[in-house]
Enzyme design. Structure first.
Site, PDB file in Angstrom:
ATOM      1  N   GLY A  30       0.810  -1.209   0.000  1.00  8.50           N
ATOM      2  CA  GLY A  30       0.000   0.000   0.000  1.00  8.50           C
ATOM      3  C   GLY A  30       0.841   1.255   0.000  1.00  8.50           C
ATOM      4  N   GLY A  32       0.447   5.632   1.034  1.00  7.51           N
ATOM      5  CA  GLY A  32      -0.343   6.677   1.666  1.00  7.51           C
ATOM      6  C   GLY A  32       0.281   8.026   1.422  1.00  7.51           C
ATOM      7  N   GLY A  33      -0.297   9.067   2.022  1.00  6.68           N
ATOM      8  CA  GLY A  33       0.202  10.409   1.810  1.00  6.68           C
ATOM      9  C   GLY A  33       1.613  10.604   2.327  1.00  6.68           C
ATOM     10  N   LYS A  52       5.398   0.592   7.724  1.00  8.72           N
ATOM     11  CA  LYS A  52       5.144   1.858   7.039  1.00  8.72           C
ATOM     12  C   LYS A  52       6.441   2.645   6.981  1.00  8.72           C
ATOM     13  CE  LYS A  52       2.450   6.136   7.406  1.00  8.72           C
ATOM     14  NZ  LYS A  52       1.435   6.854   8.195  1.00  8.72           N
ATOM     15  N   ASP A 148      -7.872  11.694  10.221  1.00  6.64           N
ATOM     16  CA  ASP A 148      -7.879  11.233   8.827  1.00  6.64           C
ATOM     17  C   ASP A 148      -8.753   9.984   8.675  1.00  6.64           C
ATOM     18  OD1 ASP A 148      -7.226  11.422   6.135  1.00  6.64           O
ATOM     19  OD2 ASP A 148      -5.321  10.349   6.336  1.00  6.64           O
TER      20      ASP A 148
END
Length: 752
Positions: A30, A32-33, A52, A148
């Site tokens: 994945g 993300g920002g 992450k 978020d």
């Protein structure tokens, strides 16, 4: 390295650790920002994790804030943080791996059927997490908001239970109410308009975002489709005009019997996305209303007040709370009847109890252990043990969680986390059971028992046996059944009022004296080890004279080997050395002289070493096959350009295209990567068989890699894919002669 949190359970990793855990960032799952997310495996434990990695070095402050907040948040509907890495070049966070991806994918890309009850459960799980966050205080005294909330940040586990993730935009609210920022960040489609325009963030900002999520849940449409409707405006208009609501709903759930529930969810969602933040409900109110809808959908109209008000702010929850005992929720008997559908799905039965399957409001699966009314003997002692387990819970990833208790029953009914099966189920059936998987179960179970025996806890389990070792979908063991447990204040014996437990797993010292030791579990675990390597049951009332224990001991005494008793399904030549070592360890555990028993820590360390040596033996067997090439994990990453070109999936793994680029073989190749480490036995067998086959109509095996983290096989690349695609998924013309040639090639291949 300085820490950014006060949680002693959060691990600090080095950059080298992270590279090893992620196999050099080989599996991207994945983006993300703030960064990329990779799948990984923790050393020694085979536990799947998500890593992450922040992609910008100037985001160090945001990373510190995310770690600081996430480390203080613990809830069943929030993704668990395991650790982090603050390196010179990169910032990384390690969390639990959630298997079913995120809500964004499930709603808009998967096409899977999602019933209304499941969607409502997802919403309840998410808002329970928000309610917890909005009511807890950080160590600084400030409250927090997530910042978020959106479908992409709501992960789903194997039962589609929601797990809120990504605290990269979480804010601590000074004074507990509001925070202003000039640097507005987040997903605009889900962002509170007040935050977007003025930089003012409050807990009501999360409520707005969650309202948008609820609209997507019932419509299965994105909030803003390209060239489509604006979901928020459409629902607002439908409620204002009193018409058009049904046309906005997902047709899968928009049937007559669901309409009242859907109208309730829609109305609540519209209130959550109100422009005036003061008109938005708070998280506790949203939770209560969703629970009322859940109750109504399940026909639960009586006595729901306890359910609705069971949650208190975390700072005031204590053992004296009327709705919790310790961390265990108090259930009413009526509630248990409904979540188990009147105890209709029985999972197992024991001498004094039945276990039933149930489903909580947020889709969490549970196991309800209900004792027979006739169980009178030792009831007082039993209840005291239950109280000990509840008030002093043991937390370990390989120990099942006690979720709740029903005090209306006598003895109390216990509610545990759900597991698919137990070790006894798989040991004594005809299912394939590879040695590596047995080793994994043994190793993790020993670690759980070692944790119980640690000086800080000093708890004897008292009933170690295969039926009390649960297995989840990934065959991760969870030790359960603590109703015969004994806590030790000193390392000495404790006399019991009567001998209790299964005699086949009971040490002789306890059996004949009523005295239990902390090490009594070691004997029981030794019997479990024997079952794992023989796949025989320890039947018999006198294990020191006959039965599995005595037979195995005699075999070793006579032959200096347990080979004659090993399970034929795993007793291959390369496995025998490993099995012999496990057998020797089991014999130490069941020694008639208790002074000879090892500690559980010694058992766990020995199993870890045996498992490591077993992997080395399997790797040696592949490396010495002269017909195939042996690749390192680094070779495979180079060949596949870091797994950049996937070309297919199968039952055991993924397939990637690659190039060898060397003098021996410069053509394209196909690389099959096994996706589950416990499939090592299947991998070995496939390599062994494939390496012996050399025919023009059989795909050529080029080589393989048996690494610590991945198993990969390299074959020649076949350009036109497979026959199924050619026949059923393409429009190409296939002449009769061509079809006949395919059939002849396959026939010769099979019967040659």
């Amino acid at each position: 390295m300085r820490t950014v949190h006060d949680n002693p359970n959060i691990r600090i990793f080095t950059e080298g650790d992270i590279e090893r855990i992620t196999n050099n960032y080989s599996t991207l799952i994945g983006k993300g920002g703030f960064g990329e997310i990779f799948r990984g495996v923790l050393d020694d434990e085979d536990d799947m994790v998500a890593v992450k990695r922040y992609i910008r070095g100037d985001l160090r402050d945001e990373f510190m804030e995310e770690v600081r907040i996430h480390a203080q948040v613990t809830h069943k509907n929030i993704v668990k943080v395991i650790g982090y890495c603050i390196g010179k070049k990169s910032l990384m966070m390690v969390t639990e791996f959630i298997s079913n991806g995120n809500l964004e994918y499930a709603l808009h890309n998967s096409g899977i059927s999602i019933p209304l009850g499941t969607r409502l459960g997802i919403a309840i799980g998410c808002v329970e997490a928000l309610s917890y966050m909005h009511s807890m205080h950080l160590s600084s005294g400030n409250l927090i908001c997530h910042g978020d909330i959106k479908p992409a940040n709501i992960l789903l586990d194997g039962t589609l239970t929601a797990k809120v993730a990504d605290f990269g935009l979480s804010k601590s609210l000074s004074g507990g109410i509001t925070r202003y920022t000039e640097n507005v960040k987040g997903s605009i489609d889900y962002m509170d308009p007040i935050y977007l325009s003025a930089g003012c963030v409050t807990r009501k900002s999360d409520i707005y975002s969650f309202g948008v999520v609820m609209l997507e849940l019932i419509s299965r449409k994105r909030v803003k489709e390209k060239g489509g409707i604006n979901l928020i405006a459409a629902f607002n208009q439908a409620y204002a005009n009193g018409k058009g609501f049904r046309g906005l709903l997902d047709t899968e759930i928009a049937n007559e019997c669901n309409m009242k529930i859907l109208e309730g969810i829609g109305k609540l969602a519209v209130e959550c996305v109100a422009i005036d933040a003061n008109k938005r409900p708070n998280a506790n109110d949203v939770e209560k209303r969703l629970l009322m809808l859940w109750a109504a959908q399940h026909g639960k109209e009586e006595n729901i007040i306890r359910r609705l008000y069971r949650r208190s702010p975390p700072e005031i929850i204590s053992s004296s709370s009327s709705n919790k005992i310790g961390n265990a929720r108090i259930f009413r008997e009526g509630e248990l009847k409904k979540v188990t559908e009147n105890y209709s799905s029985q999972l197992a039965t024991g001498s004094f109890y039945n276990i039933y399957k149930g489903t909580l409001e947020d889709n969490t699966l549970i196991a309800v252990k209900k004792y027979f009314d006739r169980y009178e003997a030792g009831k007082e002692e039993f209840c005291s043990r239950v109280a000990m387990v509840i008030m002093s819970p043991v937390v370990h990833k390989n120990i099942t969680k006690l979720l709740g208790i029903c005090l209306e029953a006598n003895p109390p009914t216990l509610v545990y986390e759900y597991a698919t099966r137990n070790l006894s189920n798989i040991l004594h059936c005809k299912e394939d059971f590879p040695l590596e998987l047995r080793m994994k179960i043994a190793s993790k179970t020993s670690r759980a028992l070692e944790h119980l025996h640690s000086s800080r806890i000093a708890l004897r389990h008292g009933d170690v046996m295969p039926s009390n070792i649960l297995l989840d979908d990934g065959f991760v063991p969870k030790v359960t059944a603590f109703t015969l447990s004994t806590r030790f204040t000193e390392d000495n014996a404790t006399r019991m009022s009567m001998v209790k437990g299964d005699g086949n797993y009971m040490d002789l010292y306890y059996r004949h004296t009523n005295l239990v030791l902390l090490k009594s579990d070691v004997y029981s675990f030794g019997v479990v080890l024997l079952e794992l390597i023989t796949r025989k049951q320890p039947a018999g009332d006198c294990p020191e004279k006959y039965g599995l224990v005595s037979e195995f001991a005699r075999a070793y005494k006579m032959n200096k080997s347990g080979k004659a008793m090993f399970d034929e399904g795993i007793a291959t030549e390369e496995n025998i050395p490993v099995l012999e070592e496990i057998g020797k360890l089991a014999l130490h555990c069941i020694n008639l002289k208790l002074s000879k028993w090892p500690t559980m820590k010694e058992v766990a360390e020995r199993l870890k070493k045996i498992r490591s040596e077993g992997n080395d033996e399997q790797r040696w067997a592949i490396d010495n096959n002269s017909k195939i090439r042996s690749f390192t994990e680094h070779d495979i990453e180079r060949i596949t350009s870091n797994y950049s070109t996937p070309i297919g999936k199968g039952g055991f793994g993924e397939v990637f295209k690659g190039f060898l680029d060397d003098d021996d073989y410069d053509d394209a190749v196909a690389v099959k990567r096994y996706i589950r480490s416990e499939l090592r036995e299947e991998f070995m067998e496939e390599v062994s068989i494939h390496s012996k086959i050399d025919h023009k109509n059989v795909v050529k095996l080029v080589g393989c890699s048996a690494g610590e983290n991945t198993l990969t096989m390299v074959t020649e690349f076949i350009s036109n894919r497979n026959l199924e695609d050619a026949l059923h998924k393409s429009d190409i013309s296939i002449s009769l002669n061509t079809r006949l040639g395919i059939a002849i090639g396959e026939f010769i291949n099979i019967f040659k």
